[in-house]
Write an enzyme that holds these catalytic residues in place. Sequence first.
Site, PDB file in Angstrom:
ATOM      1  N   ARG A 113      -3.420   2.422  14.118  1.00 49.40           N
ATOM      2  CA  ARG A 113      -4.372   1.375  13.748  1.00 49.40           C
ATOM      3  C   ARG A 113      -3.607   0.071  13.535  1.00 49.40           C
ATOM      4  O   ARG A 113      -2.724   0.000  12.685  1.00 49.40           O
ATOM      5  CB  ARG A 113      -5.134   1.757  12.472  1.00 49.40           C
TER       6      ARG A 113
ATOM      7  N   HIS B  96      -8.275  -8.702  10.315  1.00 46.33           N
ATOM      8  CA  HIS B  96      -7.615  -8.209   9.102  1.00 46.33           C
ATOM      9  C   HIS B  96      -7.061  -9.440   8.360  1.00 46.33           C
ATOM     10  O   HIS B  96      -5.856  -9.581   8.171  1.00 46.33           O
ATOM     11  CB  HIS B  96      -6.511  -7.198   9.458  1.00 46.33           C
TER      12      HIS B  96
ATOM     13  N   GLU C  36     -11.969  -4.438   5.158  1.00 44.85           N
ATOM     14  CA  GLU C  36     -12.232  -4.673   3.744  1.00 44.85           C
ATOM     15  C   GLU C  36     -12.897  -6.010   3.431  1.00 44.85           C
ATOM     16  O   GLU C  36     -12.294  -6.892   2.805  1.00 44.85           O
ATOM     17  CB  GLU C  36     -10.922  -4.578   2.939  1.00 44.85           C
TER      18      GLU C  36
ATOM     19  N   ASN D 126     -10.973   2.774   3.627  1.00 41.68           N
ATOM     20  CA  ASN D 126      -9.642   2.576   3.052  1.00 41.68           C
ATOM     21  C   ASN D 126      -9.728   3.015   1.601  1.00 41.68           C
ATOM     22  O   ASN D 126     -10.562   2.510   0.842  1.00 41.68           O
ATOM     23  CB  ASN D 126      -9.227   1.098   3.086  1.00 41.68           C
TER      24      ASN D 126
ATOM     25  N   TYR E 297      -7.379   4.218  -1.895  1.00 43.47           N
ATOM     26  CA  TYR E 297      -6.043   4.313  -2.504  1.00 43.47           C
ATOM     27  C   TYR E 297      -6.013   5.053  -3.824  1.00 43.47           C
ATOM     28  O   TYR E 297      -5.058   5.752  -4.121  1.00 43.47           O
ATOM     29  CB  TYR E 297      -5.444   2.906  -2.698  1.00 43.47           C
TER      30      TYR E 297
ATOM     31  N   GLU F  43      -7.079   3.872   5.973  1.00 49.28           N
ATOM     32  CA  GLU F  43      -5.872   3.577   5.180  1.00 49.28           C
ATOM     33  C   GLU F  43      -5.866   4.497   3.972  1.00 49.28           C
ATOM     34  O   GLU F  43      -6.922   4.749   3.370  1.00 49.28           O
ATOM     35  CB  GLU F  43      -5.849   2.135   4.641  1.00 49.28           C
TER      36      GLU F  43
HETATM   37  C1  GBH Z   1      -5.162  -2.678   1.687  1.00 43.55           C
HETATM   38  O1  GBH Z   1      -6.011  -3.168   0.680  1.00 43.55           O
HETATM   39  C2  GBH Z   1      -5.018  -3.685   2.815  1.00 43.55           C
HETATM   40  O2  GBH Z   1      -5.959  -3.430   3.832  1.00 43.55           O
HETATM   41  C3  GBH Z   1      -3.626  -3.708   3.411  1.00 43.55           C
HETATM   42  O3  GBH Z   1      -3.485  -4.815   4.243  1.00 43.55           O
HETATM   43  C4  GBH Z   1      -2.607  -3.689   2.299  1.00 43.55           C
HETATM   44  O4  GBH Z   1      -1.310  -3.862   2.746  1.00 43.55           O
HETATM   45  C5  GBH Z   1      -2.757  -2.368   1.579  1.00 43.55           C
HETATM   46  O5  GBH Z   1      -4.027  -2.288   1.025  1.00 43.55           O
HETATM   47  C6  GBH Z   1      -1.781  -2.155   0.429  1.00 43.55           C
HETATM   48  O6  GBH Z   1      -2.034  -3.054  -0.607  1.00 43.55           O
HETATM   49  O7  GBH Z   1      -2.832  -7.202  -7.357  1.00 43.55           O
HETATM   50  O8  GBH Z   1      -3.955  -6.092  -9.156  1.00 43.55           O
HETATM   51  O9  GBH Z   1      -5.037  -7.961  -8.041  1.00 43.55           O
HETATM   52  C7  GBH Z   1      -6.217  -2.283  -0.415  1.00 43.55           C
HETATM   53  C8  GBH Z   1      -7.085  -2.892  -1.477  1.00 43.55           C
HETATM   54  C9  GBH Z   1      -7.276  -4.745  -2.924  1.00 43.55           C
HETATM   55  C10 GBH Z   1      -5.499  -3.225  -3.235  1.00 43.55           C
HETATM   56  C11 GBH Z   1      -6.526  -5.793  -3.713  1.00 43.55           C
HETATM   57  C12 GBH Z   1      -4.766  -4.263  -4.058  1.00 43.55           C
HETATM   58  C13 GBH Z   1      -4.993  -6.179  -5.491  1.00 43.55           C
HETATM   59  C14 GBH Z   1      -4.853  -5.659  -6.874  1.00 43.55           C
HETATM   60  N1  GBH Z   1      -6.345  -3.856  -2.262  1.00 43.55           N
HETATM   61  N2  GBH Z   1      -5.701  -5.157  -4.705  1.00 43.55           N
HETATM   62  S1  GBH Z   1      -4.118  -6.828  -7.925  1.00 43.55           S
END
Ligand code: GBH
Length: 487
Positions: free
Chosen positions: A85, A131, A177, A316, A318, A390
């Site tokens: 991807r 993106h 996202e 996505n 996490y 993701e």
């Molecule tokens: C993904 O977003 C993205 O699609 C990707 O590009 C990125 O590299 C990957 O995650 C890893 O981060 O700093 O406490 O404000 C995941 C969702 C939303 C997670 C924003 C981190 C910021 C939290 N992201 N969030 S903070």
Amino acid sequence: MTIAVQVPPPAGQLPADFLWGYATAAYQIEGSPEADGRGLSIWDTFSRDPAHTEDGKSGDIATDSYARYEEDIALMKSYGVTAYRFSLSWSRIIPLGGKNDPVNPAGIAYYRKFMKALIANGIEPMCTLFHWDLPQALQDRYTGFCSRDIIEDFVNYAKVCFDNFNDLVNLWITINEPNVYALMGHCLGTQAPGRSSDRKISPEGDSSLEPLIVGHNLLLSHGAIAKLYREGGYKLPGKKLGIVINVNWGEPYDDTEESLEAAADFMSVTSEWYAHPVYCGDYSERTKRVIGANLPKFTPEEIELVKDSSDFFGLNHYTTYLIRRPSSEISGSNMLMRFMGNVETTVTYPDGTEIGPKAGLSWVRPVPWGFKKLLKYLYKNYGKDIYITENGVICPNEGSLPYPEILEDDYRISYFRDYVDQIIALKDSVPVKAYIGWSFLDNFEWQEGYTARFGVTYVDYEDNLKRYPKKSAIYMTEYMGKAIAKA
Ligand code: GBH
């Protein structure tokens, strides 16, 4: 260096057509910002201000993957993946972005060459149109996604991509996202275009309104692109197009009615905000209630346009949070909390135990059972095939460990394995069709710069960006090789 790995047999089998691989995004890996006539993007502008990234660095070099794509594809092939991807850089294809701006043949030739190389190596291209690296010219012309003008320009860009790459791409993703782009870029202002009500952060912006307008225009753009894809003759047998939404699981902090409602609001606003219009039509009643009068309204025609516009649920995912109502009144400046459903997130249960072990970044902790609950919830609500586009983590201390110890990422191995095992556990009740890990390489992690390493491949930023497989890459090759049935 060879790393020894012990890989216990998988907990069960995944179907032979299950897609497995890793993800990246153009701005996070490509570098070469001026190569072959590329135009500026909002991430060039944003990250070239050293105040905007943790290490003061931009994506100008990143992992130099624009130039090193052959080496990267060879490495990916050695990992045994069946899909990759990646995203296209809009400003390489239309440097100024708009429908009346010239198309750049060199950018198109590059991506065709790149996609053909993937296919020649048995890797299925999973291609994201947007993106986050919007052409700067469109931000300057009409404030990017704050304006409805974006829709026609985005549709035109998508058409250029379909006309030039559809013969090579079976899986299209329109937007990565939308929720994160809207909120980080227009509420907090910590990501490009960096807009916020906080005048210390940005000279312009309205954190309470713009994220809603941007979100609305992202949804309308997605709907219009899906219509073009379906009615323009691009949706041939075996081809699919969808959107990718970032959804974490929100578990009630305790069993009080208040926390149950808070968690429902959190799930509603964080996932339904986008998923409900796309899969069911219109914003959900709960989203309307939680966000209130500022939420834009769709016309009946727009509801039809956006409804059922995604062939799958691109997810996505996490982590998982515990959700409760905030202890004190939410102040006007803390708009992000409102956009999360007027809730507070925590990782500590009332008895003091923690939801999962600490990772290398504060926002992500492994909570595999939350993933399982989320998969059930999404399938029950939307009934679509789910593509995990993701999923990933950073090991504690991974930012500071030296080579070669840094390759021993057992923490990431447990995370990946535990998350994949949830998919295996649900294989007879929730149709998950793909598992794409974040990320193929350590790369430019947006506001964290190069300090946060999500890759299964270590990149030595001090020594010519050399790539070294981490232990997790080796482990996953064997684990997924065994878990996925042979055709
Ligand atoms: C993904 O977003 C993205 O699609 C990707 O590009 C990125 O590299 C990957 O995650 C890893 O981060 O700093 O406490 O404000 C995941 C969702 C939303 C997670 C924003 C981190 C910021 C939290 N992201 N969030 S903070």
